[in-house]
Design a protein around this motif. Structure first.
Motif, PDB file in Angstrom:
ATOM      1  N   ALA A  70       0.825  -1.206   0.000  1.00  0.00           N
ATOM      2  CA  ALA A  70       0.000   0.000   0.000  1.00  0.00           C
ATOM      3  C   ALA A  70       0.861   1.258   0.000  1.00  0.00           C
ATOM      4  O   ALA A  70       1.905   1.307   0.658  1.00  0.00           O
ATOM      5  CB  ALA A  70      -0.923   0.007   1.212  1.00  0.00           C
ATOM      6  N   GLU A  71       0.421   2.257  -0.751  1.00  0.00           N
ATOM      7  CA  GLU A  71       1.004   3.595  -0.736  1.00  0.00           C
ATOM      8  C   GLU A  71      -0.074   4.579  -0.320  1.00  0.00           C
ATOM      9  O   GLU A  71      -1.215   4.467  -0.770  1.00  0.00           O
ATOM     10  CB  GLU A  71       1.525   3.991  -2.124  1.00  0.00           C
ATOM     11  CG  GLU A  71       2.676   3.148  -2.633  1.00  0.00           C
ATOM     12  CD  GLU A  71       3.106   3.583  -4.028  1.00  0.00           C
ATOM     13  OE1 GLU A  71       2.572   4.604  -4.532  1.00  0.00           O
ATOM     14  OE2 GLU A  71       3.960   2.904  -4.619  1.00  0.00           O
ATOM     15  N   TYR A  72       0.278   5.539   0.522  1.00  0.00           N
ATOM     16  CA  TYR A  72      -0.709   6.535   0.930  1.00  0.00           C
ATOM     17  C   TYR A  72      -0.024   7.874   1.222  1.00  0.00           C
ATOM     18  O   TYR A  72       1.155   7.933   1.566  1.00  0.00           O
ATOM     19  CB  TYR A  72      -1.481   6.052   2.170  1.00  0.00           C
ATOM     20  CG  TYR A  72      -0.639   5.845   3.410  1.00  0.00           C
ATOM     21  CD1 TYR A  72      -0.498   6.859   4.369  1.00  0.00           C
ATOM     22  CD2 TYR A  72       0.018   4.641   3.640  1.00  0.00           C
ATOM     23  CE1 TYR A  72       0.273   6.674   5.504  1.00  0.00           C
ATOM     24  CE2 TYR A  72       0.782   4.446   4.783  1.00  0.00           C
ATOM     25  CZ  TYR A  72       0.904   5.466   5.713  1.00  0.00           C
ATOM     26  OH  TYR A  72       1.668   5.281   6.828  1.00  0.00           O
ATOM     27  N   TRP A  73      -0.774   8.944   1.082  1.00  0.00           N
ATOM     28  CA  TRP A  73      -0.276  10.281   1.364  1.00  0.00           C
ATOM     29  C   TRP A  73      -1.464  11.217   1.570  1.00  0.00           C
ATOM     30  O   TRP A  73      -2.570  10.957   1.094  1.00  0.00           O
ATOM     31  CB  TRP A  73       0.627  10.790   0.237  1.00  0.00           C
ATOM     32  CG  TRP A  73      -0.043  10.902  -1.099  1.00  0.00           C
ATOM     33  CD1 TRP A  73      -0.604  12.004  -1.668  1.00  0.00           C
ATOM     34  CD2 TRP A  73      -0.210   9.840  -2.041  1.00  0.00           C
ATOM     35  NE1 TRP A  73      -1.131  11.703  -2.897  1.00  0.00           N
ATOM     36  CE2 TRP A  73      -0.893  10.381  -3.162  1.00  0.00           C
ATOM     37  CE3 TRP A  73       0.128   8.484  -2.064  1.00  0.00           C
ATOM     38  CZ2 TRP A  73      -1.240   9.611  -4.268  1.00  0.00           C
ATOM     39  CZ3 TRP A  73      -0.214   7.727  -3.164  1.00  0.00           C
ATOM     40  CH2 TRP A  73      -0.888   8.283  -4.256  1.00  0.00           C
ATOM     41  N   SER A  74      -1.228  12.286   2.308  1.00  0.00           N
ATOM     42  CA  SER A  74      -2.296  13.240   2.591  1.00  0.00           C
ATOM     43  C   SER A  74      -1.718  14.649   2.627  1.00  0.00           C
ATOM     44  O   SER A  74      -0.566  14.844   3.064  1.00  0.00           O
ATOM     45  CB  SER A  74      -2.957  12.913   3.942  1.00  0.00           C
ATOM     46  OG  SER A  74      -3.988  13.828   4.232  1.00  0.00           O
ATOM     47  N   VAL A  75      -2.489  15.618   2.177  1.00  0.00           N
ATOM     48  CA  VAL A  75      -2.001  17.002   2.131  1.00  0.00           C
ATOM     49  C   VAL A  75      -1.734  17.542   3.527  1.00  0.00           C
ATOM     50  O   VAL A  75      -0.901  18.441   3.705  1.00  0.00           O
ATOM     51  CB  VAL A  75      -3.012  17.912   1.395  1.00  0.00           C
ATOM     52  CG1 VAL A  75      -3.082  17.561  -0.078  1.00  0.00           C
ATOM     53  CG2 VAL A  75      -4.389  17.842   2.032  1.00  0.00           C
ATOM     54  N   ASP A  76      -2.423  17.010   4.554  1.00  0.00           N
ATOM     55  CA  ASP A  76      -2.172  17.488   5.914  1.00  0.00           C
ATOM     56  C   ASP A  76      -1.031  16.737   6.597  1.00  0.00           C
ATOM     57  O   ASP A  76      -0.635  17.067   7.717  1.00  0.00           O
ATOM     58  CB  ASP A  76      -3.446  17.387   6.764  1.00  0.00           C
ATOM     59  CG  ASP A  76      -3.884  15.950   7.018  1.00  0.00           C
ATOM     60  OD1 ASP A  76      -3.287  15.029   6.413  1.00  0.00           O
ATOM     61  OD2 ASP A  76      -4.818  15.748   7.813  1.00  0.00           O
ATOM     62  N   ASN A  77      -0.512  15.703   5.911  1.00  0.00           N
ATOM     63  CA  ASN A  77       0.628  14.919   6.405  1.00  0.00           C
ATOM     64  C   ASN A  77       0.412  14.424   7.841  1.00  0.00           C
ATOM     65  O   ASN A  77       1.315  14.399   8.661  1.00  0.00           O
ATOM     66  CB  ASN A  77       1.926  15.732   6.316  1.00  0.00           C
ATOM     67  CG  ASN A  77       3.155  14.823   6.393  1.00  0.00           C
ATOM     68  OD1 ASN A  77       3.129  13.691   5.936  1.00  0.00           O
ATOM     69  ND2 ASN A  77       4.216  15.323   6.991  1.00  0.00           N
ATOM     70  N   SER A  78      -0.839  13.996   8.102  1.00  0.00           N
ATOM     71  CA  SER A  78      -1.163  13.488   9.424  1.00  0.00           C
ATOM     72  C   SER A  78      -2.143  12.334   9.259  1.00  0.00           C
ATOM     73  O   SER A  78      -3.044  12.392   8.417  1.00  0.00           O
ATOM     74  CB  SER A  78      -1.797  14.597  10.276  1.00  0.00           C
ATOM     75  OG  SER A  78      -2.121  14.113  11.560  1.00  0.00           O
ATOM     76  N   TYR A  79      -1.967  11.278  10.089  1.00  0.00           N
ATOM     77  CA  TYR A  79      -2.763  10.066   9.904  1.00  0.00           C
ATOM     78  C   TYR A  79      -3.237   9.542  11.254  1.00  0.00           C
ATOM     79  O   TYR A  79      -2.432   9.227  12.131  1.00  0.00           O
ATOM     80  CB  TYR A  79      -1.932   9.003   9.175  1.00  0.00           C
ATOM     81  CG  TYR A  79      -1.324   9.536   7.900  1.00  0.00           C
ATOM     82  CD1 TYR A  79      -2.040   9.531   6.716  1.00  0.00           C
ATOM     83  CD2 TYR A  79      -0.044  10.096   7.907  1.00  0.00           C
ATOM     84  CE1 TYR A  79      -1.501  10.058   5.555  1.00  0.00           C
ATOM     85  CE2 TYR A  79       0.502  10.623   6.746  1.00  0.00           C
ATOM     86  CZ  TYR A  79      -0.238  10.606   5.583  1.00  0.00           C
ATOM     87  OH  TYR A  79       0.293  11.144   4.431  1.00  0.00           O
TER      88      TYR A  79
END
Length: 285
Positions: A70-79
């Motif tokens: 799996a690859e994942y990313w978010s503009v807020d860089n928080s998970y």
């Protein structure tokens, strides 16, 4: 010339143009506001994390692990949450055969037996960042329960009534006999109802059929008024008699039960916005 009338005409014309211009501007503004999805998802807290995931092997034995990438990313860089979820479908297949004429009845069914549930969670780690893919990467696995083992019952040489009734429901057996009825001829009925078991007296049985002689051939056909009686008599025949293959000495029945997982990777970013990956279908062996 009436100056006052001319002035009123010009004023009314200008006012109408002005009104049309105002309405046009309002409509344009409204249209831009409604049809600007980029503005909506770009607003803070509205954009979900992006996910890409793959399951290289989609056939797995019950009790084993399923590997994934799996690859994942978010503009807020928080998970806030990472996990694998799946629901479960049960797939059933029935195949019943009447050996004397080869008629085969098949029935497939699929039903959801487990709603989408959390299977395994994962911890986000900054060390999982892949600079080449510009995303965080997880290579891991998730379990498949032993209870999802497949089951097969094929052409048994002995007939276990209790086991058979558990595997082949009454409605399946009833459909088989109902569909078989128009495929049966005089000799089939005689074997089932008179020769092999005395369900009907011979004299009564013969009254159920018309006799037609064409050339040197004799044809026996069911009288229209006798169809319901014959159907009723067939219900008295043990079901094993319909499927027993006398030549090969086995019961011509096949049953398979298997499970299918519909798995998704779930992410909740720092703004508590959820996203689910595409479904990966996994067959449990």
């Amino acid at each position: 010339m009436n100056t006052k009338k001319l002035f009123n005409t010009i004023s009314a014309g200008n006012f109408l143009k002005f009104l049309v211009m105002v309405v046009s501007v309002l409509l344009l503004k409204t249209s831009c506001t409604i049809n600007d999805p980029v503005a909506d998802i770009s607003s803070p807290g509205y954009m979900a994390a992006s996910i890409y995931w793959d399951v290289p092997v989609t056939n797995v034995s019950a009790g084993n692990e399923v590997t994934f990438y799996a690859e994942y990313w978010s503009v807020d860089n928080s998970y806030n949450y990472l996990g694998v979820w799946y629901n479960v479908n049960k797939n059933l297949k029935y195949k019943l055969t009447y050996p004397p004429n080869g008629y085969t009845f098949t029935l497939d069914s699929s039903s959801l037996v487990r709603e989408l549930l959390e299977i395994k969670t994962f911890q986000h780690s900054e060390s999982n960042y892949d600079t080449e893919n510009k995303a965080f990467v997880i290579e891991d696995n998730f379990p498949v329960s032993y209870t999802l083992s497949s089951l097969e019952y094929k052409n048994p040489i002995s007939y276990n009534q209790e086991q058979f009734n558990q595997l082949i429901p009454e409605h399946v057996r009833a459909q088989f006999v109902n569909n078989l009825f128009p495929q049966l001829i005089y000799q089939d009925f005689r074997t089932l109802l008179v020769t092999d078991r005395q369900i009907v007296d011979n004299e009564i049985f013969e009254e159920y059929f018309d006799t037609e002689i064409i050339g040197e051939e004799t044809f026996r056909t069911i009288k229209p008024e006798a169809a319901s009686a014959l159907r009723s008599h067939l219900n008295e025949v043990p079901f094993s008699a319909f499927i027993y293959n006398k030549n090969r000495q086995y019961y011509a029945v096949e049953f398979t039960q298997g499970y299918q997982l519909n798995a998704r990777f779930r992410i909740v970013n720092g703004n508590d916005v959820e996203n689910l990956s595409e479904v990966k279908t996994i067959t449990v062996l």
